[in-house]
Structures are given as structure tokens and as C-alpha cells.
Write a protein that holds these residues in place. Structure first.
Motif, short mmCIF file in Angstrom:
data_model
loop_
_atom_site.label_atom_id
_atom_site.label_comp_id
_atom_site.label_asym_id
_atom_site.label_seq_id
_atom_site.Cartn_x
_atom_site.Cartn_y
_atom_site.Cartn_z
N TRP A 303 0.81 -1.22 0.00
CA TRP A 303 0.00 0.00 0.00
C TRP A 303 0.84 1.27 0.00
O TRP A 303 0.66 2.15 -0.84
N ASP A 333 -2.79 -4.88 -1.42
CA ASP A 333 -3.78 -4.01 -0.77
C ASP A 333 -4.81 -3.52 -1.79
O ASP A 333 -4.99 -4.10 -2.87
N ASP A 334 -5.47 -2.46 -1.46
CA ASP A 334 -6.56 -1.84 -2.23
C ASP A 334 -6.14 -1.59 -3.69
O ASP A 334 -4.98 -1.25 -3.95
N TRP A 381 -6.69 -7.74 0.08
CA TRP A 381 -7.44 -6.72 0.82
C TRP A 381 -8.89 -6.69 0.36
O TRP A 381 -9.14 -6.76 -0.85
N ARG A 412 -15.06 9.63 1.81
CA ARG A 412 -14.11 8.94 0.91
C ARG A 412 -14.86 8.42 -0.32
O ARG A 412 -14.61 7.31 -0.78
N LYS A 446 -6.89 -8.91 4.58
CA LYS A 446 -7.00 -7.69 5.39
C LYS A 446 -8.41 -7.16 5.17
O LYS A 446 -8.78 -6.85 4.04
N ASP A 448 -10.90 -4.20 5.72
CA ASP A 448 -10.80 -2.77 5.97
C ASP A 448 -12.21 -2.15 6.02
O ASP A 448 -13.19 -2.75 5.53
N ASN A 450 -13.63 2.03 5.78
CA ASN A 450 -13.04 3.37 5.70
C ASN A 450 -14.00 4.55 5.77
O ASN A 450 -13.69 5.61 5.23
N CYS A 496 -8.75 -4.06 10.06
CA CYS A 496 -8.30 -2.68 9.88
C CYS A 496 -9.54 -1.84 9.65
O CYS A 496 -10.50 -2.31 9.04
N SER A 498 -9.63 2.09 8.55
CA SER A 498 -8.92 3.36 8.37
C SER A 498 -7.72 3.42 9.30
O SER A 498 -7.40 4.49 9.83
N GLY A 499 -7.09 2.30 9.56
CA GLY A 499 -6.09 2.20 10.61
C GLY A 499 -6.72 1.45 11.77
O GLY A 499 -7.43 0.46 11.58
N TRP A 515 -4.50 -3.71 12.41
CA TRP A 515 -3.63 -2.66 11.90
C TRP A 515 -3.84 -1.47 12.83
O TRP A 515 -4.88 -0.82 12.76
N ASP A 518 -2.74 4.00 10.54
CA ASP A 518 -2.06 4.31 9.28
C ASP A 518 -0.82 5.15 9.51
O ASP A 518 -0.02 5.35 8.60
C1 DGJ Z 1 -6.95 2.32 4.99
C2 DGJ Z 1 -5.96 1.37 5.60
O1 DGJ Z 1 -5.68 1.73 6.92
C3 DGJ Z 1 -4.69 1.37 4.75
O2 DGJ Z 1 -3.72 0.54 5.34
C4 DGJ Z 1 -5.02 0.93 3.35
O3 DGJ Z 1 -5.42 -0.41 3.36
C5 DGJ Z 1 -6.10 1.82 2.78
N1 DGJ Z 1 -7.25 1.92 3.65
C6 DGJ Z 1 -6.55 1.30 1.43
O4 DGJ Z 1 -7.61 1.99 0.93
#
Ligand code: DGJ
Length: 703
Positions: A303, A333-334, A381, A412, A446, A448, A450, A496, A498-499, A515, A518
Motif C-alpha cells: 500500500w 492491498d486496495d 485486501w 471517501r 486484510k 478494511d 473506511n 483494519c 482506516s487504521g 492494523w 495508518d
Molecule cells: C486504509 C488502511 O488503513 C490502509 O492501510 C489501506 O489499506 C487503505 N485503507 C486502502 O484503501
């Protein structure tokens, strides 16, 4: 339970005693290190309410339970009906059953002890047998009354949001009301981790520390109500309530239904913070974490290196480098998906979980084959709970998103899918089958998430129950997570949001690691990891070397090595010297991961308290007197006199072979030192310059 027979909760080294007074009111007779051995010395009605209800408790304090009954009655008066104890996993499950004196409403207090760890899990269940719905406005899981001195402190872990998780903040506990809460439903723990440390008396005679953790994958709340007592000089009273945050989330409970509050896990340790940490780590390994004894892989994530700008050949190159460096797993990742709305940035594609043929014309096949060839594992991801309006999924199902009658705000450029709808849950579970089914070479994911929930609402709920959304959303999401684990039990999972937006012990039951943030600037990370590791073992704390902050690479490696080690770097772009540093770090990770991930942590020099926050030191000790590793970090220019690094967790009778490295060079030594010297004299502080680190490996060399 009869008035003469107190019920004792022996949580292992501490506990509580409860009794019912003449009116059947539940009273707290004892709490703390000897709390389970309390003998009542006064009429029971003089003891504190065990769980204040609105309308039955002190009218000048907020209650832990506030319910509007089916006929509009605002007050609740619970009376004890009995208690039951059963054995469970080496501990006890104690239930105290209460019933409203007027209404058919039952409240059961649950305590699950785990004496070998000293952590008590506590929650309440509310069953509505009234003829109509009741509404729960406050539904805390615990509500103990503690005595604290005027030097009492609390430590909370909250920052300003994204990239600022786990900010350590200790403050005095002044008289008044303090509420520590989070909002947003998805990624609330970005604002405030659902953990708290309370030190009821920081005076010379006491080191007591209480650690609390709310197991809730959504909004949480701690409420601290501190009152001075009338007699001068005596302790203050602290009513400490903890659980789900009920703000805008009143819950309408239908007849015949049961509401279960989140589990709050907590402990009271005479030995201070260190003992709180030991207990939480033992409990997380014994009761929470998946595969707690399995070493986590050294992960290389793309990432920070590529974001969404990659293609098959770039990834194959990175996978090759991952293998050559000696890491274990490559994590894509993404950005790999959405054939019709290519995910080249975060404006589109979420929801369309097929590989983008422009980037991956042959799907995952060549990537998993390259990983196999390189002798490593492969992971990817997903963000199954979300959708971009610019996607096939949204075009087909615009009604699947969380919404009320207003226009839904985007964050987002994305919207939240509504898991209260069965077809959405099926879709989300199907995302994993779609990604994993045809690709047996993927064995790590992973997950996620967000954006927060806004305009909460669901057609799965009737109009007068829309506020149930916040609670039902958690259970529906956990249902999807449980299905993922059931359908793909061998896939390793990172959580995860957004962290570190969803770091709680209940969500973690489904995952192997999280995670934490970030923010991977190693200077910030040392402080975050310091806080995080007070409650959760390093096996759960993914920690990757990146270029954040522009710090020296060896320093970034040294910081990541005190967590679950990995990289988020363009390995193919490293120069020779950088490659050598990373390769040394991988070799060191191989030797130290059993200590860091499975051993016991000792926090030695704090980067978050006192005048001098420019330094940190932390040790991990192997079990049964094995080797140890000690990390020292100079974060900023030195502020005060250099501290010695005294290590208590060693065998004082043993001699240790000591090797030292800063990762820029091969390790030096070995020298030998006695455990007794390392404990009493310790190492002299070895660093002067900001962003430098030193690592000592200590191996017992006989007595
Ligand atoms: C937020 C995550 O915390 C990052 O590590 C990464 O995976 C991004 N999203 C990807 O969009």
C-alpha cells in the motif's frame, strides 16, 4: 441468593461481593483486591447500589440502566430473584437474576471469571416479558463504585482521529462527571480506543491499577462520576460506568426479546500497570485471540509503496523481492478490483470484487504462482461493508446502503452497505467466497472499513425502531465475520478500519491481528505501540517499516521489530545498503518473533509520561527463563539526564550472553552480564541522536 448469603465473584487475585438488602435490592458489599472476601459489617441497605437504575437510585446521579416501560413508566426497580453458578473453562459463570418489582422485565448480571488470568468479563442481559415494547436509553455493562483518593488518575487512549490513534493521556480524576466516548459506528476507535486505566491512589502506599476494555465493535463510553465524601480528608467516590455508547442509540426491545450488553473485561491489580498488562495479555491469549500460539508471518504490504498504481509485472517483481528478502507473505492491498469501474483511486469500484483486467489480466493466478515460486504466502485486501456510488454493485442495488429519507453524505466517496438486510449479509459473505473460492493460493485477508455511518437507518427496521440500528449493525457485522471464519477457517485475518478504527477485544475474537494505525512514522508509532501493548500482545500489533516521516530506515526497522514485523516499502527500489538493513531486520525478526509475539512485555522507559519523553525502552522476555530482547529508541533530541535501562524480568541468578545491533552493521558482541547486574545497574542509555535505536539480544548462558 438470600439476604444472609452474599455472592462472591473471585476473579483471581481480586473480586467482588454482592448481597441483597431487605427489599431485595442488589448491593455491592466489596470490590478490589480483597473484594471477594468482604464480610458485611453494617445493614446491607447502607452499602452502595450494585447497578443503579433510574428511579431507584440516587436521583442526582446518572443511572447505569434507564428504561421506559411499555406503558410509559420511566422508572425501574429491580429486585434480586436468585443466583446461579456454573463452571466454565477453568472459571465460573455467575448469574444474578433480578426482576422489576412492577413489570415483567428481567435483568441478569453475568460474571465470567478466568482466575488463571485475573480478568473478569461482565455484561448484563435484559429480557422484556412486558405486554409491549420497552425502550432502553442507558445500558451500561458495568457500574462499580470505587473509593479513590485525590491523587487518583485515569489514562485514556484517544487522539484527534485518523492517524492519531492510541494517544496516551493521563489526567487527574477531579470531582465531577467525565464522559469518554466515541461515535461513528464504523471506525469509532480512531477517536478513542475502548480501553481505560484507572489508578485509584497514586500515593506512595499504593500501586493499584485497574484496566478496562469494552468489547464492542462500535461506539463505546466510559463515564466517571466522582463525588467528594462529606467527611474531610476521606476518599472520594467514583461511580465508573462502561459499555456501549447509547448516544442517539436508544434500543426498542419487543416482548419476548433479550438484549445483551457488550462484554466489559476488567482487572484490578495490586502490582500496578505491569500486572494489568500481564493479566490482559494472558487473557487475550487464553480467551480472545485466534491461534494465539501461532507465530504471525513477516508481511510485505504494497500500500505505502504503490497505492493503487500497479500491474501484474510490478506485483510479480515485488513478490520476488519479498521472497529474496526472507519475508513470509505478500499482501496486495486496495486497487486490484472492479473491471467496469477500475479502482485506480478511491472514487470508484468498491463493491465489484472481481480483478481489474487492466491490472490483473490473468487474475490472481500469476501472483499466487509467483508467491509459490518465491516460497512465500499471498494475501489480499477487501472492504466488504462498503460501496462506491460509481460501481456495478450500486447501479444494481442502490437501495442496499445505510440511509434514512435524506440524501446520504459520502465519505471517501463511499457509502456503507446495510447488513441488517439479509441479502446484504449474503453479499458480504459471498465477497470472501468470490475472492478465496477460485484462489486457494490466498490464505491471508486484510478486512478494511473506511468511513463512519451517517444517516443511520434501515428498511429492515420499522419506523419506531430505527435507533436500534447502531446496536443491530454490530451484531449483523459480527455475523458476517463469523461466517467468514466458519467458511474459511484456515485463512489468517487482519482487522483494519482506516487504521486502528476497530480495535476491541470482541471483534478481535474473529481475527489474528489488527492494523493499529495508518500512522507509521516510527516516532509516533513508538508512542502508539507503547499504549497499545498495555492491553494487547504484540502478536496482534501489525507494525510495518515505511517511509513515513522520512526517518532512517534502520530506525524504522527497529521500531517495527517490537511489534508483528513487516514492511510497506517498495523493496525493488531499495539500494544495496538499505537492502542489507532490511535483510538484517528480517533475520533478527526470525530470532526475536517468539519473544516479541509469545513472550512477556516489560515497559522500561516511557515515551509518554514525565518530563523527558524523548526516549523509550521496552523488553520482551521468552517464557520459562529463555532469551530476551530489549529495544531502546531515541525519539527526539535528549531532554533530561539519560536513564539506565534496568530489566526486572530476567533471571537474577543467570548469566546472559549479550549481542547488540543498530541494524546498520552486523551485531557486535557477545559480551556477558549477570541477570542481577542487568536488573540493578542495567544498560547505560546508549543513544544521543534523534531517530536512533539499539537492540540487545540476551541469551541465558548458564549460571
Ligand atoms: C486504509 C488502511 O488503513 C490502509 O492501510 C489501506 O489499506 C487503505 N485503507 C486502502 O484503501
Amino acid at each position: 441468593m438470600t439476604p444472609g448469603h452474599p455472592i462472591r465473584v473471585d476473579a483471581g487475585g481480586w473480586g467482588a461481593t454482592f448481597g441483597q438488602d431487605r427489599r431485595g435490592h442488589l448491593r455491592q458489599l466489596g470490590l478490589g483486591p480483597d473484594g471477594h472476601e468482604a464480610e458485611p459489617t453494617a445493614p446491607l441497605q447502607l452499602y452502595p447500589d450494585a447497578h443503579p437504575c433510574w428511579g431507584d437510585s440516587d436521583p442526582l446521579r446518572q443511572a447505569a440502566l434507564r428504561i421506559t416501560h411499555h406503558d410509559g413508566t420511566l422508572t425501574t426497580r429491580l429486585r434480586v430473584q436468585g443466583a446461579e453458578t456454573s463452571r466454565c473453562d477453568g472459571g465460573e459463570h455467575i448469574k444474578i437474576l433480578c426482576r422489576d418489582e412492577l413489570f415483567s422485565l428481567e435483568v441478569t448480571h453475568n460474571f465470567r471469571t478466568n482466575p488463571s488470568t485475573g480478568v473478569l468479563a461482565q455484561w448484563i442481559e435484559i429480557t422484556n416479558d412486558e405486554p409491549g415494547p420497552v425502550t432502553l436509553f442507558d445500558y451500561d455493562s458495568i457500574s462499580p463504585l470505587l473509593l479513590v483518593t485525590d491523587s487518583a488518575t485515569i489514562t485514556q487512549f484517544g487522539g484527534s482521529g485518523w492517524a492519531d490513534e492510541w494517544r496516551w493521556s493521563t489526567q487527574p480524576l477531579h470531582p465531577g462527571n467525565l464522559t469518554l466516548s466515541s461515535l461513528g459506528g464504523v471506525q469509532p476507535h480512531l477517536q478513542r480506543a475502548p480501553f481505560l486505566l484507572v489508578e485509584p491512589d497514586t500515593g506512595p502506599s499504593s500501586r493499584d491499577a485497574i484496566g478496562l476494555s469494552v468489547g464492542w465493535g462500535s461506539n463505546t463510553r466510559f463515564d466517571l462520576d466522582v463525588r467528594p465524601r462529606p467527611d474531610p480528608g476521606s476518599a472520594r467516590e467514583l461511580r465508573l460506568r462502561a459499555g456501549a455508547n447509547p448516544y442517539a442509540a436508544e434500543y426498542v426491545l419487543d416482548p419476548g426479546e433479550r438484549f445483551v450488553t457488550p462484554e466489559v473485561a476488567w482487572t484490578w491489580a495490586r502490582g500496578g500497570r505491569h500486572e494489568v498488562t500481564e493479566r490482559f495479555h494472558r487473557w487475550v491469549r487464553a480467551d480472545v485471540l485466534r491461534d494465539p500460539e501461532r507465530l504471525r508471518p513477516i508481511v510485505v504490504n504494497n500500500w505505502e509503496a504503490t497505492a493503487m498504481d500497479f500491474d501484474e509485472s510490478k506485483l510479480v517483481e515485488l513478490i520476488g523481492s519479498t521472497g529474496r528478502l526472507g519475508a513470509d507473505l505478500f499482501l496486495l492491498d486496495d486497487g486490484w478490483f472492479a473491471p467496469n469501474h477500475p479502482r485506480d483511486d478511491d472514487t470508484k469500484g468498491l463493491g465489484d470484487w472481481d480483478p481489474d483486467p487492466a491490472k490483473l489480466p490473468n487474475g490472481f493466478g500469476p501472483l499466487t504462482a509467483a508467491a509459490h515460486e518465491a516460497g512465500i504466502r499471498f494475501g489480499t485486501w477487501v472492504e466488504p461493508e462498503m460501496v462506491n456510488p460509481d460501481s456495478d454493485l450500486f447501479a444494481a442495488h442502490p437501495d442496499w446502503v445505510v440511509r434514512d429519507r435524506r440524501e446520504t453524505r459520502q465519505h471517501r466517496q463511499q457509502l456503507v452497505l446495510d447488513p441488517l438486510r439479509a441479502e446484504v449479509r449474503d453479499f458480504e459473505v459471498g465477497v470472501f467466497d468470490r475472492v478465496l473460492g477460485p484462489n486457494p493460493g490466498i490464505d491471508y485477508l486484510k478486512w478494511d472499513a473506511n468511513r463512519p455511518v451517517t444517516e443511520a437507518g434501515s428498511p429492515a427496521l420499522p419506523p419506531e425502531r430505527q435507533s436500534n440500528f447502531w446496536v443491530d449493525h454490530v451484531h449483523a457485522t459480527w455475523q458476517v465475520m463469523d461466517d467468514l471464519v466458519r467458511n474459511h477457517p484456515d485463512v489468517e485475518l487482519m482487522l483494519c478500519a482506516s487504521g486502528g478504527g476497530r480495535v476491541d477485544h470482541a471483534s478481535l475474537r474473529r481475527f489474528h491481528e489488527v492494523w493499529p494505525s495508518d500512522n507509521t512514522d516510527p516516532v509516533a508509532r513508538v508512542r502508539m505501540q507503547w499504549a497499545f501493548s498495555h492491553f494487547l500482545p504484540a502478536s496482534t500489533m501489525a507494525s510495518h517499516v515505511t517511509r513515513w516521516g522520512g526517518r532512517p530506515l534502520e530506525f524504522a526497522c527497529a521500531v517495527a521489530l517490537s511489534g508483528r514485523f513487516g514492511f510497506d516499502l517498495d523493496l525493488a527500489g531499495l539500494d544495496e545498503q538499505e537492502w542489507a538493513i532490511c535483510a538484517r531486520a528480517v533475520q533478527l525478526a526470525r530470532r526475536t518473533a517468539p519473544l516479541v509475539q509469545l513472550g512477556e512485555v516489560e515497559h522500561l522507559v516511557s515515551p509518554v509520561e514525565g518530563e523527558d519523553r524523548s526516549r523509550a525502552a521496552i523488553a520482551y522476555h521468552g517464557r520459562d527463563g529463555g532469551p530476551s530482547v530489549v529495544f531502546a529508541y531515541q525519539l527526539d533530541d535528549p531532554v533530561g539526564p539519560a536513564p539506565a535501562i534496568r530489566i526486572a524480568g530476567l533471571d537474577a541468578t543467570a548469566r546472559y550472553r549479550v549481542t547488540t545491533t543498530d541494524l546498520r552493521h552486523e551485531g557486535s558482541g557477545p559480551t556477558t552480564s549477570s541477570g542481577a547486574d542487568l536488573c540493578s545497574e542495567g544498560f547505560e542509555w546508549p543513544l544521543r541522536d534523534a531517530c536512533t535505536a539499539l537492540i540487545w539480544e540476551l541469551t541465558p548462558a548458564g549460571t
